[in-house]
Design an enzyme around this catalytic site. Structure first.
Site, PDB file in Angstrom:
ATOM      1  N   CYS A   1      44.818  43.847  35.782  1.00  0.00           N
ATOM      2  CA  CYS A   1      44.625  43.634  37.224  1.00  0.00           C
ATOM      3  C   CYS A   1      45.761  42.844  37.866  1.00  0.00           C
ATOM      4  O   CYS A   1      46.311  43.242  38.903  1.00  0.00           O
ATOM      5  CB  CYS A   1      43.273  42.970  37.492  1.00  0.00           C
ATOM      6  SG  CYS A   1      43.106  41.284  36.855  1.00  0.00           S
TER       7      CYS A   1
ATOM      8  N   HIS B   1      39.736  38.074  38.157  1.00  0.00           N
ATOM      9  CA  HIS B   1      40.079  39.435  38.589  1.00  0.00           C
ATOM     10  C   HIS B   1      40.729  39.373  39.961  1.00  0.00           C
ATOM     11  O   HIS B   1      40.461  38.467  40.759  1.00  0.00           O
ATOM     12  CB  HIS B   1      38.836  40.322  38.642  1.00  0.00           C
ATOM     13  CG  HIS B   1      39.160  41.779  38.838  1.00  0.00           C
ATOM     14  ND1 HIS B   1      39.779  42.529  37.869  1.00  0.00           N
ATOM     15  CD2 HIS B   1      38.981  42.614  39.900  1.00  0.00           C
ATOM     16  CE1 HIS B   1      39.958  43.765  38.310  1.00  0.00           C
ATOM     17  NE2 HIS B   1      39.489  43.837  39.550  1.00  0.00           N
TER      18      HIS B   1
ATOM     19  N   HIS C   1      42.884  48.432  42.644  1.00  0.00           N
ATOM     20  CA  HIS C   1      42.871  47.484  41.524  1.00  0.00           C
ATOM     21  C   HIS C   1      42.795  48.211  40.192  1.00  0.00           C
ATOM     22  O   HIS C   1      42.490  49.414  40.136  1.00  0.00           O
ATOM     23  CB  HIS C   1      41.708  46.488  41.660  1.00  0.00           C
ATOM     24  CG  HIS C   1      40.352  47.086  41.380  1.00  0.00           C
ATOM     25  ND1 HIS C   1      39.341  46.388  40.742  1.00  0.00           N
ATOM     26  CD2 HIS C   1      39.825  48.309  41.654  1.00  0.00           C
ATOM     27  CE1 HIS C   1      38.274  47.158  40.639  1.00  0.00           C
ATOM     28  NE2 HIS C   1      38.528  48.314  41.186  1.00  0.00           N
TER      29      HIS C   1
END
Length: 347
Positions: free
Chosen positions: A261, A309, A321
């Protein structure tokens, strides 16, 4: 009659001995009660939890790796400085030795001093000036030698400290890597035990939860106040990030074939000419934070309480993402996960 009784008694004794000599057989234990099977939703939550833990460990791994790279580069720089310092000290010592030998050959009187002893006024003044210059050069030479030696000692101490920090970073890397691999392996094992239909249903449950969270987020009216437009750098970052859609998530990856990510967000902003930290946690810690209602495309949304994240906001309530292992870079609802906050790389 007596003989019959004796025979009967003997048979009884033999039977008793036979029974005693025979191995004993315990009655079979009742079967253990069946373990209650987990519902598919419980399995999904367990898998999600394992991947979340792997994401946190991935951030720790990436940070340790980044620090190890910087420390390695610093050690190389210091090693070169030490080599240069030693060469400089050798040169200064040679020059000091040459000056000392010249003075010794002249009976301890420098050449400049001889001119001071002359009766010629002009030669006297010239010699006095040269003597002062020579004395200053000697002081400067000794001063530079001392400074170079002090610098060399400082470089050596710093290099030793950097080496210790490097080893610490490598230990953290190894620990994080083991934890990541353990968590991902456990999650993959759980998924592999499911039938194809169950895995499909698992994906549906995952998407359903994300849709519900996104619907609630939009229903809060937050998008009514989000009307900012992307900066020039932000547009370039978005173009790069969306061009990676379909590429697989791989922990620790920074492209070009796969990403985690924060690897995706770092490379995207890097392509726009803006260097940002490697991990989502460092991006949250170091980049300027803004109110979510002031968000504009190109900003980074940080998720979960541990900032494990990150996704890039692309407008219209969506992000691009890299979700997790087993998934590809994709577009998702910005509110499909729990938002911790928003940061702006080019503020």
């Amino acid at each position: 009659m007596t003989r019959r009784r004796c025979a009967t008694a003997a048979i009884t004794v033999v039977c008793a001995l036979t029974v005693l000599a025979s191995p004993a057989y315990a009655a079979p234990a009742p079967p253990a009660p069946p373990r209650p099977e987990k519902s598919l939703e419980e399995v999904r939550k367990e898998i999600d939890g394992l991947y979340r833990q792997a994401a946190s460990a991935t951030d720790a791994f990436n940070l340790a790796e980044e620090r190890a790279e910087k420390q390695s580069a610093e050690i190389v720089r210091l090693a070169q400085a030490i080599v240069d310092g030693r060469a400089r000290i050798d040169d200064l010592k040679k020059r000091a030795g040459a000056a000392a030998r010249a003075q010794y050959r002249n009976g301890g009187v420098p050449d400049e001093a001889k001119f001071v002893l002359t009766d010629d006024p002009r030669r006297f003044l010239d010699g006095a000036g040269r003597l002062q210059q020579g004395q200053k050069a000697t002081r400067d030479l000794l001063g530079e030698l001392n400074r170079t030696q002090a610098d060399l000692e400082a470089y050596t101490r710093t290099a030793s400290s950097e080496w210790t920090r490097l080893e610490t970073s490598r230990v953290r890397q190894a620990k994080a890597k083991k934890e990541i691999e353990t968590k991902i392996a456990a999650a993959e094992k759980l998924e592999s035990q499911l039938e194809a239909e169950e895995r499909e249903r698992l994906l549906q449950l995952e998407q359903q939860e994300q849709t519900q969270a996104q619907t609630a987020w939009i229903g809060s009216g937050v998008l009514k106040d989000i009307a900012g437009s992307a900066s020039e750098q932000g547009r370039k970052a978005i173009e790069f990030a969306t061009a990676q859609i379909g590429k697989p998530y791989v922990w620790g990856a920074e492209g070009p074939g796969s990403y985690d990510c924060s690897g995706l967000t770092q490379r995207s902003w890097g392509s726009a000419g803006k260097a940002i930290p490697r991990t989502s946690q460092e991006q949250w810690r170091l980049l300027p934070r803004i109110d979510i209602r002031d968000m504009r495309p190109g900003d980074l949304i940080i998720y979960h309480e541990d900032a494990s994240h990150v996704g890039m906001y692309i407008g219209d309530g969506a992000i691009v993402h890299a979700p997790r292992p087993g998934r590809n870079v994709t577009i998702a609802g910005a509110g499909s996960m729990r938002i911790l906050g928003v940061v702006r790389p080019d503020k």
